[in-house]
Scaffold this motif. Sequence first.
Motif, PDB file in Angstrom:
ATOM      1  N   ARG A 103       0.822  -1.199   0.000  1.00 34.60           N
ATOM      2  CA  ARG A 103       0.000   0.000   0.000  1.00 34.60           C
ATOM      3  C   ARG A 103       0.868   1.267   0.000  1.00 34.60           C
ATOM      4  O   ARG A 103       0.679   2.180  -0.799  1.00 34.60           O
ATOM      5  N   TYR A 104       1.872   1.302   0.888  1.00 32.13           N
ATOM      6  CA  TYR A 104       2.694   2.509   0.978  1.00 32.13           C
ATOM      7  C   TYR A 104       3.616   2.647  -0.221  1.00 32.13           C
ATOM      8  O   TYR A 104       3.872   3.746  -0.702  1.00 32.13           O
ATOM      9  N   GLU A 123       1.709   4.274  -3.242  1.00 28.95           N
ATOM     10  CA  GLU A 123       1.426   5.699  -3.035  1.00 28.95           C
ATOM     11  C   GLU A 123       2.713   6.518  -3.119  1.00 28.95           C
ATOM     12  O   GLU A 123       2.741   7.612  -3.666  1.00 28.95           O
ATOM     13  N   ARG A 148       4.261   9.404  -6.092  1.00 27.65           N
ATOM     14  CA  ARG A 148       4.436  10.810  -5.756  1.00 27.65           C
ATOM     15  C   ARG A 148       5.881  11.274  -5.691  1.00 27.65           C
ATOM     16  O   ARG A 148       6.129  12.472  -5.516  1.00 27.65           O
ATOM     17  N   LEU A 174      11.550   2.918   5.370  1.00 20.97           N
ATOM     18  CA  LEU A 174      10.412   2.047   5.657  1.00 20.97           C
ATOM     19  C   LEU A 174      10.871   0.781   6.373  1.00 20.97           C
ATOM     20  O   LEU A 174      11.945   0.245   6.081  1.00 20.97           O
ATOM     21  N   LEU A 175      10.038   0.318   7.291  1.00 25.43           N
ATOM     22  CA  LEU A 175      10.341  -0.947   7.953  1.00 25.43           C
ATOM     23  C   LEU A 175      10.112  -2.078   6.959  1.00 25.43           C
ATOM     24  O   LEU A 175       9.134  -2.084   6.217  1.00 25.43           O
TER      25      LEU A 175
END
Lengths: 369, 369
Positions: free
Chosen positions: A72-73, A76, A80, A108-109
């Motif tokens: 999901r991340y 996105e 961008r 990010l993890l």
Amino acid sequence: MKIFCPKDDLHHAVQTVQKAVATKTPLPILTGIYLSAQDDQLQLQATDYEVGISCTIKASVEEPGAIVLSGRYLQEMVRRLPGDTIEISSSQEDRTIKITSQNSQFNLLSLPAEEFPVLKPVSGDNSFTVKDEVLRDLIKKTVFASATDEARPIFTGGLIEIDNDEIRMVATNTHRLALKKAKLGGGSGNAKMIIPAKILNELARLLSAEEPHEVSLSWQKNQVGIVFDDVYINSRLIEGQFPDYNKVIPAAFATKVQLNTDHFLDAVERVSLLARDGEYNVVKFFFKDGAVVISSNNPDVGKAREIVDAKTDGNEVEIAFNAKYVTDILKNIDSDELIFSLNTPLSPAGIKPVGDDNYTYIITPVRTG
Amino acid sequence: MKIFCPKDDLHHAVQTVQKAVATKTPLPILTGIYLSAQDDQLQLQATDYEVGISCTIKASVEEPGAIVLSGRYLQEMVRRLPGDTIEISSSQEDRTIKITSQNSQFNLLSLPAEEFPVLKPVSGDNSFTVKDEVLRDLIKKTVFASATDEARPIFTGGLIEIDNDEIRMVATNTHRLALKKAKLGGGSGNAKMIIPAKILNELARLLSAEEPHEVSLSWQKNQVGIVFDDVYINSRLIEGQFPDYNKVIPAAFATKVQLNTDHFLDAVERVSLLARDGEYNVVKFFFKDGAVVISSNNPDVGKAREIVDAKTDGNEVEIAFNAKYVTDILKNIDSDELIFSLNTPLSPAGIKPVGDDNYTYIITPVRTG
């Protein structure tokens, strides 16, 4: 792992695998996208155990490795990010992944990459090749007719049949059936498999590349592997016996009516405005000499009535259908004119483009009071 | 009633009044659109008792009269009807309304027209006039700052103030406030009223006509009447005392930072990707010499960090905001550059376009641990 890659390529790859990322799952690892880098290539993978998709792009690999990031991340974020080139690097110590582009930096993890169920390509001798535009057209013109109700799984898929150099796709929800035939254009073979409709629809979406490609399908047991361009899709097959669709197609029709596709579609859509609240969305059709009268009646709202010019060959027929089953096929007919073929008010009817024997649509009428 | 009118005009009128048609109501008559015909005019009306909208179009009236049709069906039907001219006629006997266009014919059941609460225009001496583009800009640049929570009704509206030849609009949800001023350009007056935000937003949508119009507002007690072109809107006013917004606007700022609007917006949106799952969507801003560092931290996902060039005049400030309250205003700033004005990490900050003293946005920081 440490790599550099063009942002647009990474965005394309994330978009491609995105549909296979699981959203509702008790296994957190399936909500991730697996990225593995080696030999100047970055491969992305996602799977929800029903379908798996991978996409491979070029990358400058300084240090090979594998990581898993939140699907999901990642989507996105990549969409961008500024700049043309993205750097992705992992740090063994704190299990974070650094994604950098111009003045943007994300840490990010990582999900545990060793837990990701890496796709195993389907191997075996059973395979055939088809042009992407042919396959896309077969899917688009048939799969809408399949069932959404999971009660009878066999009808939630599209049947692909290869018979020498002909490929056929069939879908039905038992109230209507769509069959489309095409030439394989090159190879030949013999196959029969049922692929879930939602995977076929996703495949059709991915096949919309600007450049033409060959699509190769290989299968064994209950799995099919689909390869084209930089994409690999691994899907389960639906098991069971698809009914003999030839028995559903009437051998002959007593009445044949030629209609303008757009005029007929517009009229049915207007009349169905008043019908669709009803349980079966019932619209009546009176095929008479020179015209068809389309009507609906909703006791709470009112009545609608349309007349569309037609060339009628045969007896008059008064018959009723679920309006959606009629409009669905009309939206998929590319030709200006169509043929509506009928026998009696209670027997199946057919709709097909004028002059095209490779596209067949059969629809069961509704019994009215 | 029997009338003929151009389809496009009827479609425009139905679209215009549509937003006032009640959807959830115990009074079925409010789900209808009232059509009344006389003197070569057809007027459509809809109301949900909060707002009423009417739209008057030209029509060839053969027999005057009034009917009420289901708003939902009328809109769908008019949009899809063929041809250029629509005939609407009512039959006294069976209470049905016949709508005809080319080969299409609908017979809709009428709702009882005598039960429809026909709009009563607001009369009185209190009125002023403003250009549509000025009013639309005032609404667009302020009303987004209002509250959606109905707990304190006063903040769910936009305050309009007329002070001689100046018009001001203000909206706030107590965490951020937007104020925009303009010249009335013509008239002058003295007024103060709070109009519900959703009605202002609908008004802004209706004001987007291609030709410029004058908009006239008249009010009495708790009602305002708005007239422009062929449209009349009647809205309730929100009662109560709007707080003195001038007290919220700091008299001076110790630090002023000039930023590129697009670069800053893109950076804040990226950083907020990781923040928005959190309760307050908190993003940190470190305004230092020559740059602002924007960062967020989500323990479950990771961290993001961006640097945007800035011209800083004054002390360094480290401060945190709800990211949405920052991006909302950035999307409404038309100029390339903006000024971010600050005092301390716990005092309200301001954002405004460079060189524009008619637009003020005040935002309260979030206290972080």
